[in-house]
Design a protein around this motif. Structure first.
Motif, PDB file in Angstrom:
ATOM      1  N   VAL A   1     -33.867 -33.349   8.688  1.00 40.14           N
ATOM      2  CA  VAL A   1     -33.756 -33.414   7.230  1.00 40.14           C
ATOM      3  C   VAL A   1     -35.062 -33.928   6.660  1.00 40.14           C
ATOM      4  CG1 VAL A   1     -31.270 -33.751   7.219  1.00 40.14           C
ATOM      5  CG2 VAL A   1     -32.752 -35.739   7.306  1.00 40.14           C
ATOM      6  N   SER A   2     -35.261 -33.722   5.371  1.00 44.15           N
ATOM      7  CA  SER A   2     -36.500 -34.136   4.724  1.00 44.15           C
ATOM      8  C   SER A   2     -36.653 -35.642   4.767  1.00 44.15           C
ATOM      9  CB  SER A   2     -36.504 -33.669   3.266  1.00 44.15           C
ATOM     10  OG  SER A   2     -36.504 -32.276   3.201  1.00 44.15           O
ATOM     11  N   GLU A   3     -37.892 -36.098   4.572  1.00 49.46           N
ATOM     12  CA  GLU A   3     -38.152 -37.523   4.502  1.00 49.46           C
ATOM     13  C   GLU A   3     -37.402 -38.138   3.321  1.00 49.46           C
ATOM     14  OE1 GLU A   3     -42.357 -37.842   4.263  1.00 49.46           O
ATOM     15  OE2 GLU A   3     -42.704 -37.141   6.301  1.00 49.46           O
ATOM     16  N   THR A   4     -37.141 -37.351   2.295  1.00 46.34           N
ATOM     17  CA  THR A   4     -36.371 -37.819   1.152  1.00 46.34           C
ATOM     18  C   THR A   4     -34.935 -37.339   1.270  1.00 46.34           C
ATOM     19  OG1 THR A   4     -36.117 -37.667  -1.230  1.00 46.34           O
ATOM     20  CG2 THR A   4     -37.141 -35.798  -0.150  1.00 46.34           C
ATOM     21  N   ASN A   5     -34.007 -38.161   0.781  1.00 45.16           N
ATOM     22  CA  ASN A   5     -32.602 -37.773   0.804  1.00 45.16           C
ATOM     23  C   ASN A   5     -32.183 -37.082  -0.484  1.00 45.16           C
ATOM     24  OD1 ASN A   5     -31.976 -38.779   3.392  1.00 45.16           O
ATOM     25  ND2 ASN A   5     -31.825 -40.859   2.599  1.00 45.16           N
ATOM     26  N   GLU A   6     -33.143 -36.846  -1.370  1.00 44.82           N
ATOM     27  CA  GLU A   6     -32.806 -36.233  -2.646  1.00 44.82           C
ATOM     28  C   GLU A   6     -32.363 -34.785  -2.449  1.00 44.82           C
ATOM     29  OE1 GLU A   6     -35.517 -38.229  -6.064  1.00 44.82           O
ATOM     30  OE2 GLU A   6     -36.587 -36.983  -4.628  1.00 44.82           O
TER      31      GLU A   6
ATOM     32  N   ALA B   1     -39.081 -26.545   3.922  1.00 43.85           N
ATOM     33  CA  ALA B   1     -39.017 -25.750   5.155  1.00 43.85           C
ATOM     34  C   ALA B   1     -40.180 -26.095   6.076  1.00 43.85           C
ATOM     35  CB  ALA B   1     -39.033 -24.262   4.812  1.00 43.85           C
ATOM     36  N   PHE B   2     -41.362 -26.336   5.493  1.00 44.06           N
ATOM     37  CA  PHE B   2     -42.542 -26.716   6.267  1.00 44.06           C
ATOM     38  C   PHE B   2     -42.402 -28.132   6.821  1.00 44.06           C
ATOM     39  CE2 PHE B   2     -46.645 -29.048   5.835  1.00 44.06           C
ATOM     40  CZ  PHE B   2     -47.246 -28.566   6.988  1.00 44.06           C
ATOM     41  N   LEU B   3     -42.007 -29.085   5.951  1.00 36.96           N
ATOM     42  CA  LEU B   3     -41.880 -30.473   6.385  1.00 36.96           C
ATOM     43  C   LEU B   3     -40.800 -30.642   7.448  1.00 36.96           C
ATOM     44  CD1 LEU B   3     -42.207 -32.347   2.966  1.00 36.96           C
ATOM     45  CD2 LEU B   3     -43.916 -32.195   4.784  1.00 36.96           C
ATOM     46  N   ASN B   4     -39.781 -29.815   7.386  1.00 36.56           N
ATOM     47  CA  ASN B   4     -38.695 -29.898   8.367  1.00 36.56           C
ATOM     48  C   ASN B   4     -38.979 -29.120   9.641  1.00 36.56           C
ATOM     49  OD1 ASN B   4     -37.193 -31.520   6.661  1.00 36.56           O
ATOM     50  ND2 ASN B   4     -36.088 -29.825   5.739  1.00 36.56           N
TER      51      ASN B   4
ATOM     52  N   ARG C   1     -39.389 -25.882  10.163  1.00 34.42           N
ATOM     53  CA  ARG C   1     -38.849 -24.534  10.348  1.00 34.42           C
ATOM     54  C   ARG C   1     -39.962 -23.498  10.325  1.00 34.42           C
ATOM     55  NH1 ARG C   1     -36.911 -19.905   8.465  1.00 34.42           N
ATOM     56  NH2 ARG C   1     -37.792 -20.159   6.382  1.00 34.42           N
ATOM     57  N   ILE C   2     -40.982 -23.743   9.520  1.00 28.34           N
ATOM     58  CA  ILE C   2     -42.146 -22.864   9.458  1.00 28.34           C
ATOM     59  C   ILE C   2     -43.408 -23.711   9.487  1.00 28.34           C
ATOM     60  CG2 ILE C   2     -41.000 -20.997   8.192  1.00 28.34           C
ATOM     61  CD1 ILE C   2     -42.178 -22.093   5.619  1.00 28.34           C
ATOM     62  N   ASP C   3     -44.541 -23.114   9.892  1.00 22.48           N
ATOM     63  CA  ASP C   3     -45.803 -23.845   9.830  1.00 22.48           C
ATOM     64  C   ASP C   3     -46.506 -23.535   8.516  1.00 22.48           C
ATOM     65  OD1 ASP C   3     -47.126 -21.368  10.097  1.00 22.48           O
ATOM     66  OD2 ASP C   3     -47.271 -21.552  12.269  1.00 22.48           O
ATOM     67  N   LEU C   4     -47.680 -24.115   8.314  1.00 18.67           N
ATOM     68  CA  LEU C   4     -48.364 -23.982   7.028  1.00 18.67           C
ATOM     69  C   LEU C   4     -48.779 -22.544   6.750  1.00 18.67           C
ATOM     70  CD1 LEU C   4     -49.356 -25.449   4.552  1.00 18.67           C
ATOM     71  CD2 LEU C   4     -51.482 -26.002   5.750  1.00 18.67           C
ATOM     72  N   ILE C   5     -49.203 -21.823   7.788  1.00 14.62           N
ATOM     73  CA  ILE C   5     -49.594 -20.420   7.607  1.00 14.62           C
ATOM     74  C   ILE C   5     -48.397 -19.598   7.144  1.00 14.62           C
ATOM     75  CG2 ILE C   5     -50.387 -18.340   8.793  1.00 14.62           C
ATOM     76  CD1 ILE C   5     -52.085 -20.104  10.582  1.00 14.62           C
ATOM     77  N   GLN C   6     -47.243 -19.839   7.747  1.00 18.65           N
ATOM     78  CA  GLN C   6     -46.035 -19.104   7.352  1.00 18.65           C
ATOM     79  C   GLN C   6     -45.597 -19.476   5.936  1.00 18.65           C
ATOM     80  OE1 GLN C   6     -43.996 -20.500  10.988  1.00 18.65           O
ATOM     81  NE2 GLN C   6     -43.356 -18.388  11.301  1.00 18.65           N
TER      82      GLN C   6
ATOM     83  N   SER D   1     -30.864 -22.666   7.785  1.00 18.55           N
ATOM     84  CA  SER D   1     -31.054 -22.288   6.383  1.00 18.55           C
ATOM     85  C   SER D   1     -32.543 -22.193   6.099  1.00 18.55           C
ATOM     86  CB  SER D   1     -30.418 -23.322   5.446  1.00 18.55           C
ATOM     87  OG  SER D   1     -31.161 -24.532   5.478  1.00 18.55           O
ATOM     88  N   TYR D   2     -32.899 -21.759   4.910  1.00 16.89           N
ATOM     89  CA  TYR D   2     -34.321 -21.582   4.574  1.00 16.89           C
ATOM     90  C   TYR D   2     -35.082 -22.895   4.673  1.00 16.89           C
ATOM     91  CZ  TYR D   2     -38.545 -20.350   2.029  1.00 16.89           C
ATOM     92  OH  TYR D   2     -39.849 -20.152   1.674  1.00 16.89           O
ATOM     93  N   THR D   3     -34.478 -23.987   4.196  1.00  7.91           N
ATOM     94  CA  THR D   3     -35.156 -25.284   4.191  1.00  7.91           C
ATOM     95  C   THR D   3     -34.868 -26.111   5.439  1.00  7.91           C
ATOM     96  OG1 THR D   3     -33.315 -26.320   3.024  1.00  7.91           O
ATOM     97  CG2 THR D   3     -35.092 -25.412   1.669  1.00  7.91           C
ATOM     98  N   ALA D   4     -33.980 -25.634   6.314  1.00  3.13           N
ATOM     99  CA  ALA D   4     -33.491 -26.369   7.490  1.00  3.13           C
ATOM    100  C   ALA D   4     -32.596 -27.529   7.088  1.00  3.13           C
ATOM    101  CB  ALA D   4     -34.635 -26.855   8.377  1.00  3.13           C
ATOM    102  N   GLU D   5     -32.188 -27.584   5.814  1.00  4.86           N
ATOM    103  CA  GLU D   5     -31.233 -28.568   5.319  1.00  4.86           C
ATOM    104  C   GLU D   5     -29.922 -27.853   4.995  1.00  4.86           C
ATOM    105  OE1 GLU D   5     -34.397 -31.385   2.872  1.00  4.86           O
ATOM    106  OE2 GLU D   5     -33.350 -29.778   1.832  1.00  4.86           O
ATOM    107  N   ASP D   6     -28.904 -28.628   4.614  1.00  4.14           N
ATOM    108  CA  ASP D   6     -27.700 -28.006   4.072  1.00  4.14           C
ATOM    109  C   ASP D   6     -28.059 -27.321   2.759  1.00  4.14           C
ATOM    110  OD1 ASP D   6     -26.188 -28.906   6.149  1.00  4.14           O
ATOM    111  OD2 ASP D   6     -25.252 -30.557   5.072  1.00  4.14           O
ATOM    112  N   VAL D   7     -27.661 -26.064   2.608  1.00  2.00           N
ATOM    113  CA  VAL D   7     -28.009 -25.276   1.421  1.00  2.00           C
ATOM    114  C   VAL D   7     -26.758 -24.578   0.889  1.00  2.00           C
ATOM    115  CG1 VAL D   7     -29.242 -23.219   0.603  1.00  2.00           C
ATOM    116  CG2 VAL D   7     -30.430 -24.902   2.007  1.00  2.00           C
ATOM    117  N   VAL D   8     -26.621 -24.583  -0.434  1.00  2.00           N
ATOM    118  CA  VAL D   8     -25.598 -23.791  -1.108  1.00  2.00           C
ATOM    119  C   VAL D   8     -26.302 -22.868  -2.091  1.00  2.00           C
ATOM    120  CG1 VAL D   8     -23.686 -23.834  -2.772  1.00  2.00           C
ATOM    121  CG2 VAL D   8     -23.736 -25.470  -0.878  1.00  2.00           C
TER     122      VAL D   8
END
Length: 428
Positions: free
Chosen positions: A7-12, A128-131, A133-138, A86-93
């Motif tokens: 999950v992201s460094e932030t819980n927001e 998605a990058f911070l989690n 799932r993808i690197d900076l180039i992607q 998911s796209y962000t690697a977090e829970d997504v709706v």
């Protein structure tokens, strides 16, 4: 081994409309973060009566969005995607509603009331990058896909998002690390029975990396053009057919054409796709000495655009001999990327094509008629060859589209070349 749910460094939890602004048949709102599932359950009522999270993840569910009073807001389809899938690697709706502005605004407002905050531009991709799932180039390739101007640029961006360029770079880095590890092992453990790495092994390995870097940089020009368009300026003295050429390429009467010199007094910029090559095409005022104040401004702007252009298309009148104004323009483009268009090929030719070909190269002097369209296919073929090389197409390999990537690759190439020179000098 199951992939760890990061999950992201932030819980927001964040939300935003992810479809284009304006009215449409369908609009999509995305919610991402630790509270996405809870928010989805609060604002969505499925036709079956079950909560959204009680349905199978990644399956579209029919129902309605409701407000705090349980009043129906819109008929929608909703989907819950459990992280990290998911796209962000977090829970997504994601909620697919009707694309009216008021409907989207109301649903988005409800997500804010239920605990989400507005997503910043690009924040879903950032997560998605911070989690991981993808690197900076992607991540950067996402915008390249959105801004693709041609089928070729889209294919290139999709390959980049799939990780082709990333894999290539990681492979080169791994080759260099192998050389370093072998060298350090020999140095640190001289008493061990380790096969000593030879100068030839080191130099051959680095030479292969150097060639791969040079190949990527060689095609960076193609990638940049496909991403941003080839900045092309049409120049020539007045009344040689510059505006006629623009109209012929666009297949429409975009610029005013007349027999009077100086009709075009300002630059006209258009974007078009010519033979799979995206062009940012600029028609300029005729470059000549003039006492007309307005035309002087147009000529100054033409010269300014010529200095900034990546390709100059010099138009000459084939039915007339070269004059001083033609020579001034030809001298101005000498040494720059250019192609010489000898226009009015439907008339008896006076211009010395052979002399022009000796001066600029046989492949850079083309005879055509903007009036009849004769020769436009040859110009299109020349453009494809100029951008893609002799292959005339983008192969399935990795290409550099980003200026940041190009600069970093140049730095890497300089470092590898320095290492090769150091090895050749037997530096310890």
């Amino acid at each position: 081994m199951a992939k760890k749910h990061i999950v992201s460094e932030t819980n927001e939890t964040i939300s935003a409309v992810i479809t284009a602004l304006g009215e449409g048949a369908v609009g999509i709102i995305r919610i991402s973060g630790t509270e996405a599932a809870a928010i989805g359950d609060k604002l969505f009522r499925s036709a079956s009566g079950k909560k959204l999270t009680e349905h199978t993840p990644h399956l579209l569910v029919y129902g309605h969005v409701v407000d705090e009073e349980n009043s129906k807001i819109d008929e929608v389809l909703a989907v819950y995607m459990q992280g990290p899938h998911s796209y962000t690697a977090e829970d997504v709706v994601e909620i697919q509603s009707h694309g009216g502005l008021q409907s989207l605004k109301t649903i988005l407002g409800l997500t804010y009331k239920m605990g989400a905050r507005p997503a910043e531009p690009g924040e879903f991709t950032k997560r998605a990058f911070l989690n991981g799932r993808i690197d900076l180039i992607q991540a950067e390739a996402v915008m390249d896909i959105i801004k693709s101007r041609s089928e070729a640029s889209l294919k290139m961006a999709v390959r980049q998002q799939d990780g082709q360029l990333s894999k290539k770079i990681k492979g080169l880095r791994r080759n260099l690390l192998d050389i370093v590890v072998n060298l350090e092992a020999v140095i640190d453990y001289p008493e061990e029975d380790i096969e000593e790495i030879t100068f030839n092994t080191v130099s051959e390995g680095m030479e292969r990396v150097k060639q791969e870097l040079e190949y990527l940089l060689k095609h960076a020009h193609t990638g940049k053009i496909l991403r941003e368009g080839l900045q092309t300026v049409i120049v020539g003295r007045p009344n040689v057919g510059k505006s006629s050429l623009l109209n012929a390429l666009l297949s429409e009467e975009r610029a005013i054409v007349s027999e009077y010199a100086g009709t075009t007094r300002d630059v006209i910029e258009e974007q078009l796709l010519l033979g799979s090559v995206p062009l940012v095409l600029v028609d300029t005022a005729g470059i000549r000495q003039t006492e007309d104040y307005v035309e002087k401004i147009g000529v100054a702007r033409s010269k300014e655009r010529l200095d900034k252009a990546e390709l100059a298309v010099v138009v000459l009148d084939g039915s007339q001999p070269l004059n001083e104004e033609d020579e001034e323009i030809l001298n101005a483009v000498a040494g720059k990327p250019c192609v010489i268009i000898v226009n009015k090929g439907d008339r008896p030719q006076v211009n010395d094509l052979t002399a022009l070909q000796k001066r600029f190269g046989k492949d850079r002097v083309l005879l055509l008629s903007a009036k009849t369209g004769g020769g436009l296919e040859q110009f299109t073929a020349w453009l494809q060859s100029y951008v893609y090389g002799s292959e005339h197409a983008i192969s399935g390999g990795a290409y550099v589209q980003n200026t940041r990537h190009e600069n970093l690759l140049r730095e890497a190439l300089l470092s590898v070349e320095e290492a090769i020179r150091a090895a050749a000098s037997m530096l310890p």
